[in-house]
Design a protein around this motif. Structure first.
Motif, mmCIF file in Angstrom:
data_model
loop_
_atom_site.group_PDB
_atom_site.id
_atom_site.type_symbol
_atom_site.label_atom_id
_atom_site.label_comp_id
_atom_site.label_asym_id
_atom_site.label_seq_id
_atom_site.Cartn_x
_atom_site.Cartn_y
_atom_site.Cartn_z
ATOM 1 N N UNK A 1 0.833 -1.171 0.000
ATOM 2 C CA UNK A 1 0.000 0.000 0.000
ATOM 3 C C UNK A 1 0.889 1.250 0.000
ATOM 4 N N UNK A 2 0.526 2.206 -0.798
ATOM 5 C CA UNK A 2 1.258 3.459 -0.882
ATOM 6 C C UNK A 2 0.414 4.539 -0.210
ATOM 7 N N UNK A 3 1.020 5.281 0.703
ATOM 8 C CA UNK A 3 0.323 6.359 1.411
ATOM 9 C C UNK A 3 0.345 7.631 0.579
ATOM 10 N N UNK A 4 -0.597 8.516 0.873
ATOM 11 C CA UNK A 4 -0.652 9.841 0.255
ATOM 12 C C UNK A 4 -0.422 10.890 1.329
ATOM 13 N N UNK A 5 0.239 11.977 0.961
ATOM 14 C CA UNK A 5 0.505 13.067 1.895
ATOM 15 C C UNK A 5 0.364 14.398 1.166
ATOM 16 N N UNK A 6 -0.112 15.426 1.901
ATOM 17 C CA UNK A 6 -0.229 16.773 1.350
ATOM 18 C C UNK A 6 -0.261 17.761 2.492
ATOM 19 N N UNK A 7 -0.051 19.024 2.175
ATOM 20 C CA UNK A 7 -0.118 20.076 3.182
ATOM 21 C C UNK A 7 -1.564 20.269 3.627
ATOM 22 N N UNK A 8 -1.734 20.579 4.897
ATOM 23 C CA UNK A 8 -3.073 20.828 5.425
ATOM 24 C C UNK A 8 -3.754 21.941 4.622
ATOM 25 N N UNK A 9 -4.985 21.704 4.244
ATOM 26 C CA UNK A 9 -5.752 22.675 3.483
ATOM 27 C C UNK A 9 -5.446 22.673 1.996
ATOM 28 N N UNK A 10 -4.594 21.780 1.556
ATOM 29 C CA UNK A 10 -4.193 21.734 0.144
ATOM 30 C C UNK A 10 -4.426 20.332 -0.426
ATOM 31 N N UNK A 11 -5.603 19.792 -0.174
ATOM 32 C CA UNK A 11 -5.948 18.444 -0.603
ATOM 33 C C UNK A 11 -5.894 18.340 -2.121
ATOM 34 N N UNK A 12 -5.213 17.314 -2.636
ATOM 35 C CA UNK A 12 -5.156 17.152 -4.099
ATOM 36 C C UNK A 12 -6.534 16.811 -4.652
ATOM 37 N N UNK A 13 -6.773 17.234 -5.866
ATOM 38 C CA UNK A 13 -8.050 16.934 -6.512
ATOM 39 C C UNK A 13 -8.156 15.441 -6.784
ATOM 40 N N UNK A 14 -9.362 14.912 -6.670
ATOM 41 C CA UNK A 14 -9.593 13.487 -6.904
ATOM 42 C C UNK A 14 -9.145 13.075 -8.303
ATOM 43 N N UNK A 15 -9.343 13.934 -9.286
ATOM 44 C CA UNK A 15 -8.940 13.618 -10.663
ATOM 45 C C UNK A 15 -7.421 13.479 -10.769
ATOM 46 N N UNK A 16 -6.683 14.290 -10.010
ATOM 47 C CA UNK A 16 -5.228 14.200 -10.014
ATOM 48 C C UNK A 16 -4.771 12.881 -9.413
ATOM 49 N N UNK A 17 -5.360 12.523 -8.284
ATOM 50 C CA UNK A 17 -5.010 11.249 -7.634
ATOM 51 C C UNK A 17 -5.356 10.078 -8.545
ATOM 52 N N UNK A 18 -6.499 10.135 -9.189
ATOM 53 C CA UNK A 18 -6.919 9.062 -10.098
ATOM 54 C C UNK A 18 -5.966 8.955 -11.285
ATOM 55 N N UNK A 19 -5.538 10.087 -11.834
ATOM 56 C CA UNK A 19 -4.616 10.076 -12.976
ATOM 57 C C UNK A 19 -3.283 9.447 -12.583
ATOM 58 N N UNK A 20 -2.789 9.763 -11.397
ATOM 59 C CA UNK A 20 -1.541 9.165 -10.920
ATOM 60 C C UNK A 20 -1.746 7.668 -10.692
#
Length: 91
Positions: A1-20
């Motif tokens: 399993x690969x974790x995801x991380x981002x800065x607070x308040x800067x959630x990546x868009x679902x489309x970006x995560x799906x594309x990756x």
């Protein structure tokens, strides 16, 4: 399993995560080639993806790798527009 991380308040868009996610195998292969895993000693051949981090300042995201046989080993690559623009070790 690969974790995801981002800065607070800067959630990546679902489309970006799906594309990756759809191209994850390609990103992992590129990253492993860039860090030179093919030249590692046999004791370090198990290098695994660990984290996709969207909080990088010099790209779209970074992909970090670890080696279960060496707790101190941590490397990563930074992607922008699907290409590697940087790599790092030991963060």
């Amino acid at each position: 399993m690969i974790s995801l991380s981002w800065n607070e308040g800067d959630t990546p868009e679902a489309a970006t995560v799906e594309a990756i996610s759809q191209r994850l195998d390609s990103f992992v292969d590129k990253g492993l080639k860039r860090i030179g895993v093919q030249d590692f000693p046999p004791t370090m051949q198990a290098v695994l993806p660990e984290l996709i981090d969207f909080s990088v300042s010099d790209g779209d995201f970074s992909l970090s790798f670890y080696c279960p046989d060496d707790e101190d080993y941590l490397v990563g690559v930074v992607f922008r527009d699907g290409s590697i623009v940087d790599d790092w070790e030991g963060h």
